[in-house]
Design a protein around this motif. Structure first.
Motif, PDB file in Angstrom:
ATOM      1  N   GLU A  12       6.857  24.154  16.693  1.00  0.00           N
ATOM      2  CA  GLU A  12       6.952  24.066  15.237  1.00  0.00           C
ATOM      3  C   GLU A  12       8.041  23.081  14.842  1.00  0.00           C
ATOM      4  O   GLU A  12       9.145  23.073  15.389  1.00  0.00           O
ATOM      5  N   GLY A  13       7.729  22.227  13.859  1.00  0.00           N
ATOM      6  CA  GLY A  13       8.693  21.246  13.379  1.00  0.00           C
ATOM      7  C   GLY A  13       8.689  19.944  14.148  1.00  0.00           C
ATOM      8  O   GLY A  13       9.503  19.070  13.862  1.00  0.00           O
ATOM      9  N   GLU A  14       7.785  19.793  15.106  1.00  0.00           N
ATOM     10  CA  GLU A  14       7.750  18.579  15.927  1.00  0.00           C
ATOM     11  C   GLU A  14       6.527  17.718  15.614  1.00  0.00           C
ATOM     12  O   GLU A  14       6.063  16.960  16.459  1.00  0.00           O
ATOM     13  N   SER A  15       5.971  17.815  14.415  1.00  0.00           N
ATOM     14  CA  SER A  15       4.733  17.102  14.092  1.00  0.00           C
ATOM     15  C   SER A  15       4.925  15.599  13.960  1.00  0.00           C
ATOM     16  O   SER A  15       3.948  14.849  13.916  1.00  0.00           O
ATOM     17  N   SER A  16       6.163  15.111  13.880  1.00  0.00           N
ATOM     18  CA  SER A  16       6.404  13.675  13.763  1.00  0.00           C
ATOM     19  C   SER A  16       6.625  13.002  15.108  1.00  0.00           C
ATOM     20  O   SER A  16       6.999  11.837  15.169  1.00  0.00           O
ATOM     21  N   VAL A  17       6.399  13.726  16.199  1.00  0.00           N
ATOM     22  CA  VAL A  17       6.605  13.168  17.538  1.00  0.00           C
ATOM     23  C   VAL A  17       5.439  12.257  17.895  1.00  0.00           C
ATOM     24  O   VAL A  17       4.273  12.624  17.780  1.00  0.00           O
ATOM     25  N   GLY A  18       5.779  11.058  18.325  1.00  0.00           N
ATOM     26  CA  GLY A  18       4.785  10.102  18.797  1.00  0.00           C
ATOM     27  C   GLY A  18       5.123   9.634  20.193  1.00  0.00           C
ATOM     28  O   GLY A  18       5.895  10.275  20.920  1.00  0.00           O
ATOM     29  N   LEU A  19       4.563   8.487  20.554  1.00  0.00           N
ATOM     30  CA  LEU A  19       4.710   7.967  21.908  1.00  0.00           C
ATOM     31  C   LEU A  19       5.579   6.718  21.899  1.00  0.00           C
ATOM     32  O   LEU A  19       5.333   5.788  21.135  1.00  0.00           O
ATOM     33  N   SER A  20       6.599   6.677  22.740  1.00  0.00           N
ATOM     34  CA  SER A  20       7.426   5.494  22.885  1.00  0.00           C
ATOM     35  C   SER A  20       6.695   4.464  23.738  1.00  0.00           C
ATOM     36  O   SER A  20       6.328   4.754  24.883  1.00  0.00           O
ATOM     37  N   ALA A  21       6.491   3.275  23.191  1.00  0.00           N
ATOM     38  CA  ALA A  21       5.820   2.224  23.959  1.00  0.00           C
ATOM     39  C   ALA A  21       6.677   1.767  25.132  1.00  0.00           C
ATOM     40  O   ALA A  21       6.145   1.307  26.157  1.00  0.00           O
ATOM     41  N   GLU A  22       7.996   1.876  25.001  1.00  0.00           N
ATOM     42  CA  GLU A  22       8.890   1.413  26.062  1.00  0.00           C
ATOM     43  C   GLU A  22       8.916   2.371  27.252  1.00  0.00           C
ATOM     44  O   GLU A  22       8.871   1.944  28.410  1.00  0.00           O
ATOM     45  N   THR A  23       8.996   3.669  26.984  1.00  0.00           N
ATOM     46  CA  THR A  23       9.169   4.643  28.067  1.00  0.00           C
ATOM     47  C   THR A  23       7.938   5.501  28.322  1.00  0.00           C
ATOM     48  O   THR A  23       7.819   6.100  29.395  1.00  0.00           O
ATOM     49  N   GLY A  24       7.046   5.591  27.357  1.00  0.00           N
ATOM     50  CA  GLY A  24       5.898   6.474  27.489  1.00  0.00           C
ATOM     51  C   GLY A  24       6.212   7.917  27.193  1.00  0.00           C
ATOM     52  O   GLY A  24       5.341   8.783  27.266  1.00  0.00           O
ATOM     53  N   ALA A  25       7.471   8.211  26.857  1.00  0.00           N
ATOM     54  CA  ALA A  25       7.892   9.581  26.580  1.00  0.00           C
ATOM     55  C   ALA A  25       7.738   9.885  25.096  1.00  0.00           C
ATOM     56  O   ALA A  25       7.687   8.975  24.261  1.00  0.00           O
ATOM     57  N   THR A  40       0.834  -1.202   0.000  1.00  0.00           N
ATOM     58  CA  THR A  40       0.000   0.000   0.000  1.00  0.00           C
ATOM     59  C   THR A  40       0.867   1.250   0.000  1.00  0.00           C
ATOM     60  O   THR A  40       0.604   2.213  -0.735  1.00  0.00           O
ATOM     61  N   ALA A  41       1.916   1.248   0.832  1.00  0.00           N
ATOM     62  CA  ALA A  41       2.818   2.394   0.872  1.00  0.00           C
ATOM     63  C   ALA A  41       3.487   2.612  -0.478  1.00  0.00           C
ATOM     64  O   ALA A  41       3.606   3.742  -0.964  1.00  0.00           O
ATOM     65  N   ALA A  42       3.929   1.512  -1.122  1.00  0.00           N
ATOM     66  CA  ALA A  42       4.597   1.620  -2.417  1.00  0.00           C
ATOM     67  C   ALA A  42       3.634   2.108  -3.501  1.00  0.00           C
ATOM     68  O   ALA A  42       4.009   2.910  -4.366  1.00  0.00           O
ATOM     69  N   ILE A  43       2.399   1.627  -3.463  1.00  0.00           N
ATOM     70  CA  ILE A  43       1.409   2.028  -4.472  1.00  0.00           C
ATOM     71  C   ILE A  43       1.030   3.496  -4.305  1.00  0.00           C
ATOM     72  O   ILE A  43       0.977   4.265  -5.272  1.00  0.00           O
ATOM     73  N   ASP A  44       0.748   3.907  -3.061  1.00  0.00           N
ATOM     74  CA  ASP A  44       0.337   5.287  -2.811  1.00  0.00           C
ATOM     75  C   ASP A  44       1.500   6.263  -2.894  1.00  0.00           C
ATOM     76  O   ASP A  44       1.308   7.448  -3.176  1.00  0.00           O
ATOM     77  N   GLY A  45       2.704   5.782  -2.591  1.00  0.00           N
ATOM     78  CA  GLY A  45       3.870   6.659  -2.622  1.00  0.00           C
ATOM     79  C   GLY A  45       3.948   7.615  -1.461  1.00  0.00           C
ATOM     80  O   GLY A  45       4.637   8.635  -1.536  1.00  0.00           O
ATOM     81  N   GLN A  46       3.239   7.310  -0.343  1.00  0.00           N
ATOM     82  CA  GLN A  46       3.245   8.190   0.817  1.00  0.00           C
ATOM     83  C   GLN A  46       3.278   7.388   2.112  1.00  0.00           C
ATOM     84  O   GLN A  46       2.578   6.371   2.242  1.00  0.00           O
ATOM     85  N   VAL A  47       4.068   7.870   3.062  1.00  0.00           N
ATOM     86  CA  VAL A  47       4.096   7.293   4.407  1.00  0.00           C
ATOM     87  C   VAL A  47       4.035   8.425   5.417  1.00  0.00           C
ATOM     88  O   VAL A  47       4.359   9.573   5.116  1.00  0.00           O
ATOM     89  N   VAL A  48       3.606   8.069   6.628  1.00  0.00           N
ATOM     90  CA  VAL A  48       3.579   9.016   7.740  1.00  0.00           C
ATOM     91  C   VAL A  48       4.241   8.363   8.940  1.00  0.00           C
ATOM     92  O   VAL A  48       4.353   7.131   9.007  1.00  0.00           O
ATOM     93  N   PRO A  49       4.696   9.149   9.919  1.00  0.00           N
ATOM     94  CA  PRO A  49       5.245   8.549  11.137  1.00  0.00           C
ATOM     95  C   PRO A  49       4.137   7.871  11.936  1.00  0.00           C
ATOM     96  O   PRO A  49       2.976   8.283  11.884  1.00  0.00           O
ATOM     97  N   GLY A  50       4.490   6.825  12.660  1.00  0.00           N
ATOM     98  CA  GLY A  50       3.513   6.116  13.475  1.00  0.00           C
ATOM     99  C   GLY A  50       3.593   6.512  14.934  1.00  0.00           C
ATOM    100  O   GLY A  50       3.863   7.658  15.265  1.00  0.00           O
ATOM    101  N   ALA A  51       3.339   5.560  15.813  1.00  0.00           N
ATOM    102  CA  ALA A  51       3.433   5.750  17.267  1.00  0.00           C
ATOM    103  C   ALA A  51       2.472   6.810  17.796  1.00  0.00           C
ATOM    104  O   ALA A  51       2.745   7.469  18.801  1.00  0.00           O
TER     105      ALA A  51
END
Length: 554
Positions: free
Chosen positions: A488-501, A415-426
Motif C-alpha cells: 500500500e502506498g507504492e503505486s508510483s513505483v516504476g522501473l529504473s532504466a539504468e538499474t532495472g530496479a 497537455t499536462a497544463a490543459i488537463d491539470g493532471q500528471v501521473v508518474p512514468g517509468a
C-alpha cells in the motif's frame, strides 16, 4: 517500406484459390499484420530504446536518411513512401495516428498495448471464448484502469514550471546529454507557462510556439518569431542588412502586381504594346507606380516588408532604394507569416492598398543571421504571444532530432497544463493499472473474467518491454514491480532504466500527462475491438458477383 503479409502456407493456398479467407486463417491474417507492425516499433520503446534508419524526404522533398526513435514519426516516414500495403496494418496505423495528432506522445505505448491485447484476445478466442465476450471483458478492465489512474494522478497547472519541466524531460527520450535535456526542458516549461498566461482561459496554444534548430547555435528563447528559409531559395533583395530597432512590419501573402492596373492599354484585352513610344510610356508609368508605392510605405512608417511570395526584382530594388528592408519568399513553412502577424500585432493582407496603419505590426528589434544553409530573420520583442525556441547540435542530424524532441515536449507539457493532471512514468501507470484490475478480477462474473485478467497481463507487457530494451531481465523486473505495487502506498513505483530496479517515479522526476496513458489504453482497446471481431477477409478490388446492397428503409 510496407508491412508484408504473413507467410502461412494455408493463407498462400487460399490466396491462390479463393476470394476470401475465413475463421482461423482470417485471425492469422490479422494477427500477422499486427505482430509485424508491433515489431517495427517495439525496440524503440523507452529511454533506452533503439532507433530505425529510414530513407525518406525532408521538408523540401529532398531524399534523406533519418534516424527515428518514435513510432509516430516512423509511421509518417513509411506512409510518405510506399505506405502500408496490408489493409489490416493500414487500419492499425490509422487508429494510432489519431492519438498522435491529439497528444504527440504515447504512440509507441499504444501500438505495443494493442499488440498485447490482440495476442491475449486471440489466445482466449482459440480457447473457445467468443470475441464479443473478450471485448466486454476488456471494457470492464478499461473502466477499472480509469479508476486506478484517477487515484494515481496529481494536479498540475501552467505555473508549476518544475513539474512541467519534468514532463518535458520525460518526453525527450532522444539520447540527449542530461545538461542539454535539463536546459531544453526548462525552456519548454517556461514557454508553456507564458503561452498559458496569454491564452484564452489559461490554455497554452502551441501553434504560437516555433522550434528552430541548426548545428552550432546556442540555445535561446525569443519573444517573437524567427523566420527561416533555405539560403538557396532564390528570393530577391538583401533582406535585413543591419539590425532595425523599433521596427514597423508589413506582411503580405501574395505577390505585388503593379501591372494589373496599368493604364497603358493599346487595344484589346490586357496590355498590348504595339509601338516603341507605347512601350517607353508603359515602362515609365510602371516605374512611377512602384516608386510611389515605396514612398507611401516609407511615409507610413514601414521598416520591413515581409512577403509570402517571391517579389519581382525591380519591385524589390525600388523598395530598397526607398529605405525598406524586404524579406520575400517566406514560405518555410507558409504558416509562419500568420504567426508573424500574431507576434507583431499586425494583419496579413493581400494588396498594398490594404496596409492601413492599424494593420501594421511592430517588433523591438529585427535582425538577420546566416546559419548554415539557412537565412534567419529574427523579430524580437514582439507584443503578441508568440515564442521561438532555438537549439543547436553538433551535427545537422543531431539538431533535427532535438527539434523533434522539443516539439513533442511542448505538446505534452501543454497537455499536462490543459488537463491539470500528471501521473508518474517509468512504467508505473501500467503496473498500477494491472494491480488494480487483478484486485477486482474475481468480482467479475461469467467468462468475461478471463478477458479482464488477460487485459491486466497485456498492460504489464509495457514495463517488460522497457526492461528488455534497457538490457534487464523482464521477468525479474515485472515481478519486482508486482511486489512493490502489492504494498500500500507504492503505486508510483516504476522501473529504473539504468538499474532495472524499482524506483519511485515521482522522486526521480519521471512524469507524464495523465491523458497520455489514458489515451493509449482507449486507443488500443478501440483498435482491438475493430480487429478482434474480424472473421472473414475479403480481398480489395474484387467484384463479388451476386452481391446486392440492402437499401435503407425509412
Amino acid at each position: 517500406m510496407a508491412v508484408q503479409r504473413g507467410n502461412d502456407a494455408r493463407l498462400d493456398d487460399r490466396e491462390r484459390n479463393d476470394w476470401t479467407i475465413r475463421d482461423e486463417d482470417a485471425r492469422q491474417y490479422v494477427r500477422g499484420a499486427v505482430d509485424a507492425t508491433v515489431a517495427l516499433v517495439e525496440s524503440t520503446f523507452g529511454p533506452a530504446g533503439m532507433e530505425k534508419l529510414v530513407a525518406t524526404t525532408d521538408r523540401q522533398n529532398r531524399d534523406t536518411l533519418r534516424r527515428i526513435d518514435d513510432a509516430g514519426r516512423l509511421f509518417d516516414a513509411i506512409e510518405s513512401g510506399d505506405g502500408f500495403g496490408h489493409p489490416v496494418a493500414a487500419l492499425f496505423v490509422d487508429g494510432v495516428d489519431g492519438m498522435r495528432s491529439r497528444v504527440h506522445d504515447g504512440t509507441t505505448a499504444s501500438v505495443l498495448l494493442t499488440g498485447a491485447l490482440m495476442d491475449e484476445g486471440f489466445d482466449l478466442v482459440e480457447r473457445g471464448l467468443a470475441p464479443s465476450s473478450v471485448v466486454v471483458g476488456y471494457g470492464i478492465a478499461r473502466a477499472r484502469a480509469g479508476d486506478a489512474l484517477d487515484e494515481l494522478a496529481r494536479p498540475v497547472d501552467s505555473n508549476d514550471e518544475a513539474t512541467l519541466a519534468n514532463v518535458a524531460a520525460t518526453t525527450m527520450t532522444t539520447a540527449l546529454d542530461p545538461a542539454v535535456r535539463d536546459e531544453l526542458s526548462a525552456r519548454v516549461a517556461s514557454t508553456v507557462g507564458r503561452l498559458a498566461d496569454a491564452g484564452d482561459g489559461g490554455w497554452p496554444n502551441t501553434d504560437h510556439a516555433k522550434v528552430l534548430t541548426a548545428p552550432g547555435v546556442d540555445a535561446a528563447t525569443y519573444d517573437g518569431l524567427v523566420l527561416s528559409r533555405p539560403a538557396d531559395a532564390g528570393p530577391n533583395g538583401r533582406g535585413v542588412t543591419t539590425p532595425i530597432t523599433d521596427a514597423t512590419v508589413a506582411i503580405l501573402d501574395r505577390a505585388i502586381d503593379f501591372e494589373e492596373t496599368a493604364s497603358v492599354l493599346d487595344g484589346g484585352e490586357g496590355i498590348q504594346l504595339t509601338s516603341p513610344e507605347a512601350a517607353n510610356r508603359y515602362r515609365r508609368e510602371l516605374d512611377a507606380r512602384i516608386e510611389g508605392a515605396a514612398e507611401r510605405l516609407v511615409e507610413g512608417g514601414v521598416d520591413v516588408l515581409v512577403s509570402l511570395e517571391k517579389l519581382d526584382e525591380t519591385v524589390v530594388d525600388a523598395f530598397e532604394r526607398a529605405g525598406l528592408a524586404v524579406v520575400d519568399k517566406a514560405t518555410y513553412p507558409k504558416e509562419d507569416v500568420y504567426r508573424l502577424a500574431e507576434a507583431t500585432g499586425g494583419t496579413v493582407v493581400s494588396k498594398l492598398g490594404d496596409l492601413t496603419p492599424e494593420r501594421l505590426g511592430r517588433a523591438e528589434r529585427v535582425e538577420r543571421r546566416e546559419v548554415g544553409d539557412e537565412v534567419w530573420t529574427a523579430f524580437e520583442g514582439c507584443p503578441g504571444p508568440v515564442f521561438t525556441i532555438v537549439a543547436g547540435g553538433q551535427t545537422a542530424e543531431e539538431a533535427r532530432r532535438r527539434e523533434g524532441a522539443i516539439e513533442d515536449a511542448l505538446e505534452t507539457a501543454a497537455t499536462a497544463a490543459i488537463d491539470g493532471q500528471v501521473v508518474p512514468g517509468a512504467g508505473a501507470p501500467a503496473a498500477a493499472v494491472a494491480a488494480a484490475i487483478r484486485d477486482g478480477e474475481t468480482s467479475v462474473a461469467g467468462r468475461e473474467q478471463l478477458a479482464v485478467g488477460a487485459f491486466a497481463d497485456a498492460v504489464e507487457r509495457l514495463p517488460a518491454v522497457l526492461a528488455r530494451n534497457a538490457g534487464h531481465d523482464p521477468v525479474t523486473a515485472v515481478t519486482d514491480l508486482r511486489t512493490a505495487h502489492a504494498t500500500e502506498g507504492e503505486s508510483s513505483v516504476g522501473l529504473s532504466a539504468e538499474t532495472g530496479a524499482p524506483v519511485d517515479a515521482w522522486e526521480a522526476g519521471i512524469v507524464e500527462p495523465r491523458r497520455v496513458f489514458s489515451q493509449a489504453i482507449e486507443t488500443a482497446a478501440a483498435i482491438v475491438e475493430q480487429l478482434l471481431t474480424i472473421d472473414t477477409v475479403l480481398y480489395p478490388n474484387v467484384e463479388l458477383y451476386g452481391y446486392t446492397p440492402r437499401p435503407e428503409r425509412e
